[in-house]
Design a protein around this motif. Sequence first.
Motif, short mmCIF file in Angstrom:
data_model
loop_
_atom_site.label_atom_id
_atom_site.label_comp_id
_atom_site.label_asym_id
_atom_site.label_seq_id
_atom_site.Cartn_x
_atom_site.Cartn_y
_atom_site.Cartn_z
N ILE A 66 109.55 21.04 33.15
CA ILE A 66 109.44 22.29 33.91
C ILE A 66 110.54 22.34 34.98
O ILE A 66 111.25 23.34 35.11
N LYS A 67 110.67 21.25 35.73
CA LYS A 67 111.62 21.22 36.86
C LYS A 67 113.08 21.22 36.40
O LYS A 67 113.96 21.59 37.16
N SER A 68 113.34 20.81 35.15
CA SER A 68 114.72 20.80 34.68
C SER A 68 115.06 22.09 33.92
O SER A 68 116.19 22.27 33.48
N HIS A 69 114.08 22.98 33.79
CA HIS A 69 114.31 24.25 33.10
C HIS A 69 114.82 25.28 34.11
O HIS A 69 114.18 25.50 35.14
N PRO A 70 115.98 25.91 33.85
CA PRO A 70 116.57 26.82 34.84
C PRO A 70 115.66 27.99 35.25
O PRO A 70 115.73 28.45 36.38
N GLU A 71 114.79 28.41 34.35
CA GLU A 71 113.92 29.55 34.65
C GLU A 71 112.70 29.15 35.48
O GLU A 71 112.13 29.96 36.20
N PHE A 72 112.29 27.89 35.37
CA PHE A 72 111.02 27.46 35.98
C PHE A 72 111.16 26.41 37.06
O PHE A 72 110.17 25.93 37.60
N ASN A 73 112.39 26.02 37.40
CA ASN A 73 112.55 24.89 38.32
C ASN A 73 112.02 25.15 39.72
O ASN A 73 111.83 24.22 40.49
N ASN A 74 111.75 26.41 40.07
CA ASN A 74 111.17 26.72 41.39
C ASN A 74 109.65 26.84 41.38
O ASN A 74 109.05 27.11 42.40
N VAL A 75 109.04 26.69 40.20
CA VAL A 75 107.58 26.80 40.10
C VAL A 75 106.96 25.50 40.63
O VAL A 75 107.28 24.42 40.14
#
Length: 119
Positions: free
Chosen positions: A68-77
């Motif tokens: 999740i944290k390494s995914h550009p779309e979700f790294n702020n979740v």
Amino acid sequence: MLKRVLVLDDNEDILEVVHETLAYEQFEVKSIAESTEVMSLMKSFKPDLVILDYRLAGENGGEICLQIKSHPEFNNVPVIIFSAYINHADEIFAYGCDAVINKPFDLVELIKKVNDLIY
């Protein structure tokens, strides 16, 4: 609009308690028991916060947190990890999660951490 929380735990009892508690607190909750569903649900459900159990069949919650944290779309979740192994909290934080909650957990603590991270 309700804030969305995605919860992953392979223990159905815990999943139900967390789901009911968060729904009562006015969150839109999606609960799943299979770790393979997380990334596709991240795309379709677009949660504001994710809660992962650390101990799962297959990959652990920390590994999913890393995805999740390494995914550009979700790294702020924000991601919270449930763990019965709180003496290993440093190892768990190394996965990039925003909070760790000890199992068995206190529902008041759960709600406070969720609210602190979402609002």
